[in-house]
Design a protein around this motif. Structure first.
Motif, PDB file in Angstrom:
ATOM      1  N   ALA A  74     -42.007  17.121 -31.471  1.00 56.33           N
ATOM      2  CA  ALA A  74     -42.638  17.204 -30.165  1.00 56.33           C
ATOM      3  C   ALA A  74     -42.954  15.825 -29.606  1.00 56.33           C
ATOM      4  CB  ALA A  74     -43.908  18.050 -30.238  1.00 56.33           C
ATOM      5  N   LYS A  75     -43.277  14.896 -30.477  1.00 54.22           N
ATOM      6  CA  LYS A  75     -43.608  13.538 -30.071  1.00 54.22           C
ATOM      7  C   LYS A  75     -42.440  12.566 -30.216  1.00 54.22           C
ATOM      8  CE  LYS A  75     -48.500  13.954 -31.323  1.00 54.22           C
ATOM      9  NZ  LYS A  75     -49.603  13.396 -32.156  1.00 54.22           N
ATOM     10  N   ASN A  76     -41.331  13.056 -30.750  1.00 54.75           N
ATOM     11  CA  ASN A  76     -40.211  12.181 -31.064  1.00 54.75           C
ATOM     12  C   ASN A  76     -40.668  10.950 -31.839  1.00 54.75           C
ATOM     13  OD1 ASN A  76     -37.488  12.936 -30.538  1.00 54.75           O
ATOM     14  ND2 ASN A  76     -37.881  12.887 -28.336  1.00 54.75           N
ATOM     15  N   THR A  77     -41.420  11.216 -32.864  1.00 52.15           N
ATOM     16  CA  THR A  77     -41.976  10.171 -33.700  1.00 52.15           C
ATOM     17  C   THR A  77     -41.629  10.441 -35.153  1.00 52.15           C
ATOM     18  OG1 THR A  77     -43.822   9.799 -32.169  1.00 52.15           O
ATOM     19  CG2 THR A  77     -44.088   9.001 -34.417  1.00 52.15           C
ATOM     20  N   VAL A  78     -41.273   9.393 -35.857  1.00 53.87           N
ATOM     21  CA  VAL A  78     -40.979   9.497 -37.273  1.00 53.87           C
ATOM     22  C   VAL A  78     -41.926   8.576 -38.030  1.00 53.87           C
ATOM     23  CG1 VAL A  78     -39.178   7.710 -37.238  1.00 53.87           C
ATOM     24  CG2 VAL A  78     -39.151   9.482 -39.011  1.00 53.87           C
ATOM     25  N   TYR A  79     -42.326   9.011 -39.207  1.00 57.27           N
ATOM     26  CA  TYR A  79     -43.273   8.276 -40.023  1.00 57.27           C
ATOM     27  C   TYR A  79     -42.670   7.987 -41.385  1.00 57.27           C
ATOM     28  CZ  TYR A  79     -46.387  10.417 -36.578  1.00 57.27           C
ATOM     29  OH  TYR A  79     -46.978  10.840 -35.410  1.00 57.27           O
TER      30      TYR A  79
END
Length: 119
Positions: A74-79
């Motif tokens: 949903a945030k187009n974020t990878v950790y």
């Protein structure tokens, strides 16, 4: 233009932890893959960890059991959660994301973030 912005790098002692984040901004496609590479001076860039849009993950042998990659679609974020860090983990870490097309792909890279692990 799509941009990938990394954060979370820094200096830690051996055995410590860091969490890297990579957030995509701009006209964001639905990435098939997001991952982390690293490149130390004088060495080739190598894949550290990757995750597909369906949640399949893969890791370099050197980080298995210590690093965990996760993704918020949903945030187009990878950790990248990095635990039990070792001096040999010292490197510039780069976020990568791509979307496959019929016969090619579009690919993006972050600017890199420095991770330094002291003895």
């Amino acid at each position: 233009q799509v941009q990938l912005v990394e954060s979370g790098g820094g200096l830690v002692q051996a055995g410590g932890s860091l969490r890297l984040s990579c957030a995509a901004s701009g006209s964001i496609p639905s990435f098939n893959f997001m991952g982390w590479y690293r490149q130390a001076p004088g060495k080739q860039r190598e894949l550290v960890a990757g995750i597909t849009s369906t949640g399949t993950t893969n890791y370099a042998d050197s980080v298995k059991g210590r690093f965990t990659i996760s993704r918020d679609n949903a945030k187009n974020t990878v950790y990248l959660q990095m635990n039990s860090l070792k001096p040999e983990d010292t490197s510039v870490y780069y976020c990568n994301a791509w979307k496959g097309l019929t016969f090619t792909k579009v690919e993006y890279w972050g600017q890199g973030t420095q991770v330094t692990v002291s003895s």
